[in-house]
Design a protein around this motif. Structure first.
Motif, mmCIF file in Angstrom:
data_model
loop_
_atom_site.group_PDB
_atom_site.id
_atom_site.type_symbol
_atom_site.label_atom_id
_atom_site.label_comp_id
_atom_site.label_asym_id
_atom_site.label_seq_id
_atom_site.Cartn_x
_atom_site.Cartn_y
_atom_site.Cartn_z
ATOM 1 N N GLN A 368 47.730 27.238 33.964
ATOM 2 C CA GLN A 368 48.076 28.598 33.552
ATOM 3 C C GLN A 368 46.829 29.378 33.169
ATOM 4 O O GLN A 368 45.846 28.814 32.676
ATOM 5 C CB GLN A 368 49.064 28.563 32.380
ATOM 6 C CG GLN A 368 50.431 28.030 32.783
ATOM 7 C CD GLN A 368 51.443 28.145 31.668
ATOM 8 O OE1 GLN A 368 51.107 27.985 30.500
ATOM 9 N NE2 GLN A 368 52.696 28.429 32.021
ATOM 10 N N LYS A 369 46.893 30.674 33.413
ATOM 11 C CA LYS A 369 45.777 31.563 33.098
ATOM 12 C C LYS A 369 46.299 32.734 32.293
ATOM 13 O O LYS A 369 47.281 33.384 32.670
ATOM 14 C CB LYS A 369 45.109 32.055 34.389
ATOM 15 C CG LYS A 369 43.820 32.830 34.166
ATOM 16 C CD LYS A 369 43.196 33.206 35.483
ATOM 17 C CE LYS A 369 41.883 33.941 35.301
ATOM 18 N NZ LYS A 369 40.833 33.113 34.713
ATOM 19 N N ASP A 370 45.641 33.009 31.173
ATOM 20 C CA ASP A 370 46.022 34.104 30.290
ATOM 21 C C ASP A 370 45.299 35.368 30.732
ATOM 22 O O ASP A 370 44.066 35.442 30.717
ATOM 23 C CB ASP A 370 45.664 33.760 28.842
ATOM 24 C CG ASP A 370 46.266 34.746 27.846
ATOM 25 O OD1 ASP A 370 46.712 35.836 28.271
ATOM 26 O OD2 ASP A 370 46.287 34.420 26.647
ATOM 27 N N ASP A 374 49.663 39.257 26.460
ATOM 28 C CA ASP A 374 50.757 38.281 26.506
ATOM 29 C C ASP A 374 51.242 37.989 27.928
ATOM 30 O O ASP A 374 52.387 37.574 28.139
ATOM 31 C CB ASP A 374 51.946 38.768 25.661
ATOM 32 C CG ASP A 374 51.592 38.861 24.192
ATOM 33 O OD1 ASP A 374 50.773 38.037 23.735
ATOM 34 O OD2 ASP A 374 52.128 39.758 23.513
ATOM 35 N N ILE A 376 50.858 35.642 31.039
ATOM 36 C CA ILE A 376 50.335 34.350 31.482
ATOM 37 C C ILE A 376 50.907 34.042 32.863
ATOM 38 O O ILE A 376 52.117 34.159 33.083
ATOM 39 C CB ILE A 376 50.711 33.228 30.490
ATOM 40 C CG1 ILE A 376 50.098 33.526 29.118
ATOM 41 C CG2 ILE A 376 50.240 31.873 31.000
ATOM 42 C CD1 ILE A 376 50.501 32.533 28.045
ATOM 43 N N THR A 378 51.110 31.307 36.261
ATOM 44 C CA THR A 378 50.949 29.923 36.709
ATOM 45 C C THR A 378 50.264 29.926 38.072
ATOM 46 O O THR A 378 50.664 30.665 38.978
ATOM 47 C CB THR A 378 52.308 29.217 36.818
ATOM 48 O OG1 THR A 378 52.928 29.195 35.533
ATOM 49 C CG2 THR A 378 52.139 27.789 37.314
#
Length: 560
Positions: A368-370, A374, A376, A378
Motif C-alpha cells: 500500500q502507498k499513502d 487519507d 491509500i 493498493t
C-alpha cells in the motif's frame, strides 16, 4: 431485468439453443432451491463443473444472489480441492453428475454436496418472465466490494494462492476492455476456456454484455481434436476467439491452415502467454483476413487483464507489444530498489487502480502507498520486466524468478518441487524449464540392502578414473576440458582461475582451517595448506588420497 420480452439466444450448446428466458428461468429455479435448502448466501460455494448450459444458469444465479464462488474442474487434484475448501471456508459444493467422484470424495467432509440437476426442479408457483424471484431479489449489489469469485494461482510453497475478485474489479475490467475492443451486437463467441482460470471470463463477459451468443461445443467435442475445433469455427462462423499463443500455434500453424474461414470473422485475441512475431508473420500471410488481432495481458491478481492493444505491426524481428493500459488502470515502472526508471528503460511493472484484487493471505507482491489526505492505494508488483516504446505501448521482456506460463496456466517451479517432494521416497527435487518442457531431477531415499558393496562399486569407479591420470605434479589439471569445445583447457587459464578462487578464500582473514569435499588431485589443496593451520581433504577414492599424501612427502611439504 423485470421483463424478458426481447428473447435472444444467449447460448448454443451442440444442437440446443438457449434463450435469455431459458437461462433466467434455470437460474431462478436454482435460486429458489438454494433458499429452500437454507444455504447461507454469505458463504462461498465450490462449483465443480465444466462449461455448460447448467453452469451458465448457476453463474447467473450466483451473480444475482450475491453468493461468492470458486470453480474447479474434474482435473483438479484431490489435495488442491482440500486446500481450496480450507482457504475459502466453503461449506457447500455444487456439482453435476459427471463429478460423481467428487461426491464420493467429500462425503466424509463437513460440507453440503448438491447435485445441480436437482436444483433445476420447479419450486412453488409456475414461473413466468414477470415473476422471477431471483430478479426481484436483485437490487444491484449493495456495495462495490462484494466478492464475486475466488480464483487460485500457483504458489511457491505448494499451496495455491487465492485471489478474491469483487464487483468493482469486474465492472472496471468490463468498462476498460469494452472501450478498447469495440464490438457490435449479435456476435458469436467461442466459449472453449473453463472458468477455473480467469482466461474464459473475457469471452463470457463480453458476450453477455454485448448481446452476443456463446457457442459451446457439444459433449463429445475434444479440444485436442484440431479438425473438430477448426470445423466448429468455420461452420458456426465464430466472430470472437480468445486463445493462447501456444495453442494457436499447434492448432493452426501445426496444421498449416491457410483458409481464413477457419479463423474468427471479427476479433482474434491472444492472451495468457507471450505472443511471438512468428505467429504474426503467419497471420500476415493469410489472404482476405478481415479480423482484428488483439494482444491482452494481465495477471490474475488484477482481474483478467489490464493491458490490451490492437496489433498493426507485423515485423518479423520485433518483440510484440502487449498494448497500453485499459481505462482506469494505473501503472508504474520501477527498478529493483523501487525507483522509477527513465523512459524507454526496462522496469518491473507495478499496477494499481480499481482492477487490483486481493490475496486471502499476506503477500509481498501487494503493498500500500499513502498518497496523503487519507488516500491509500493498493499496488500489485507483477514481477514482469517491461518497457514502453515511443508509442506508449508496453513490451514484455520476461521475469527474474522461477515463474512461467504453460498454455496460459501460471506455474511456479517451486510448486512442482513441493508436490513431487510429497512422495514418500523423494527427499529432494529441482525442476527446470527448457524449451517449453519441464524437467524434474529428484533425489530418492534409496533403500540399499548391502550398503558396503554398493559403496565399494562406486569406489572402484573413482579409483579407476584417478589411477589413469596420476602424475608427480602439484598442479595436475588432467580431465579439465571446456564444456563448449571439449578441448583441454590452457594451463595459464586454469592457473588464473585457480588463483582467483584461492584469493577469494584468503580474503576472509578469519580462515585458519579448511575442509574440502572432493579434493581430487589437490588443485586447491596444495596451495591452501601454506596459509592455514589445518587442512582436511576428502574424496570418494582412497587411491587419490594415498597419492596426494605421498606426493606431499616427496616434495617435503608437511601434511596438515
Amino acid at each position: 431485468m423485470s421483463n424478458l420480452d426481447s428473447n435472444p439466444i444467449l447460448l448454443k450448446h451442440g444442437q440446443n439453443n438457449y434463450t435469455i428466458s431459458d437461462i433466467f428461468h434455470g437460474a431462478n429455479n436454482i435460486f429458489k432451491n438454494l433458499k429452500q435448502k437454507q444455504i447461507d448466501f454469505k458463504n462461498e460455494i465450490l462449483v465443480a463443473m465444466d462449461n455448460s448450459y447448467e453452469l451458465l444458469c448457476l453463474i447467473i444465479c450466483l451473480w444475482y444472489s450475491e453468493i461468492p464462488y470458486t470453480v474447479i474442474d474434474n482435473k483438479t487434484p484431490n489435495n488442491r480441492i482440500t486446500e481450496m475448501l480450507q482457504i475459502t471456508g466453503s461449506s457447500t459444493i455444487i456439482c453435476d453428475n459427471s463429478f460423481a467422484d467428487v461426491i464420493q470424495k467429500f462425503e466424509d467432509f463437513n460440507v453440503t454436496i448438491l447435485v445441480l440437476d436437482a436444483l433445476f426442479e420447479t419450486v412453488g408457483s409456475k414461473i413466468t418472465d414477470n415473476n422471477l424471484e431471483l430478479v426481484d431479489h436483485y437490487k444491484y449489489f449493495r456495495t462495490t466490494d462484494s466478492k464475486v469469485y475466488t480464483i487460485f494461482t500457483s504458489g511457491t510453497s505448494g499451496i495455491p494462492k487465492a485471489v478474491e475478485i469483487n464487483l468493482q474489479n469486474l465492472n472496471s475490467y468490463l468498462y476498460g476492455i469494452m472501450s478498447r475492443v469495440v464490438l457490435e451486437k449479435n456476435l458469436k463467441f467461442l466459449w472453449h476456456s473453463t472458468l477455473v482460470t480467469d482466461f474464459g471470463y473475457t469471452t463470457l463477459l463480453l458476450s453477455l454484455s454485448t448481446g452476443g451468443c456463446l457457442i459451446l461445443p457439444d459433449e463429445k467435442y475434444d479440444l485436442l481434436n484440431s479438425s473438430k475445433f477448426l470445423n466448429l469455427i468455420k461452420t458456426e462462423q465464430i466472430d470472437f476467439l480468445k486463445i493462447t499463443p501456444s495453442y494457436f500455434q499447434a492448432l493452426y500453424m501445426g496444421n498449416q491452415v491457410t483458409e481464413c474461414s477457419y479463423l474468427p470473422r471479427v476479433v482474434l485475441m491472444f492472451g495468457g502467454e507471450e505472443l511471438s512475431s512468428k505467429i504474426l508473420s503467419y497471420l500476415n500471410s493469410i489472404e482476405n483476413r478481415g479480423f482484428c488481432i488483439f494482444n491482452h495481458y494481465g495477471p490474475t491478481e488484477t482481474t483478467i487483464g489490464v493491458i490490451a492493444g490492437e496489433i498493426s505491426d507485423f515485423s518479423k524481428n520485433n518483440k510484440v507489444p502487449i498494448g497500453i493500459p485499459l481505462n482506469g488502470v494505473g501503472t508504474l515502472l520501477l527498478n529493483q530498489y523501487g525507483y522509477s526508471v527513465p523512459p524507454g528503460a526496462l522496469g518491473y511493472l507495478h499496477i494499481f487502480g480499481p482492477q487490483v484484487g486481493k490475496y486471502t493471505s499476506h503477500s509481498e507482491s501487494f503493498y500500500q502507498k499513502d498518497l496523503g489526505d487519507d488516500k491509500i492505494i493498493t499496488i500489485y508488483n507483477t514481477g514482469d520486466l517491461v518497457r514502453q516504446n515511443d508509442n506508449g505501448e508496453f513490451i514484455f521482456y520476461g521475469r527474474n524468478d522461477n515463474q512461467t506460463k504453460i498454455r496460459g496456466y501460471r506455474v511456479e517451479l517451486e510448486e512442482i518441487n513441493k508436490v513431487i517432494e510429497h512422495e514418500d521416497e523423494v527427499i529432494d527435487c529441482k525442476t527446470i524449464l527448457y524449451q517449453n518442457n519441464f524437467y524434474s531431477f529428484i533425489k530418492i531415499a534409496k533403500q540399499i540392502s548391502d550398503l558396503d558393496s554398493y559403496v565399494n562399486e562406486w569406489n572402484k569407479v573413482y579409483d579407476y578414473s584417478y589411477k589413469n591420470n596420476k602424475e608427480a605434479s602439484l598442479f595436475n589439471i588432467s580431465g579439465w576440458k571446456s564444456s563448449y569445445t571439449h578441448e583441454v583447457l590452457p594451463k595459464q587459464q586454469m592457473l588464473n582461475w585457480r588463483n582467483a578462487i584461492i584469493q577469494k578464500v584468503l580474503n576472509n582473514k578469519n580462515v585458519d582451517s579448511i575442509l574440502e569435499i572432493g579434493c581430487g588431485f589437490g588443485l586447491f589443496a596444495f596451495e591452501l595448506i601454506n596459509y592455514v593451520k589445518k587442512y582436511v581433504g576428502t574424496d570418494f577414492s582412497s587411491e587419490i588420497i594415498d597419492h596426494n599424501q605421498k606426493l606431499l612427502q616427496s616434495k617435503n611439504i608437511g601434511v596438515k
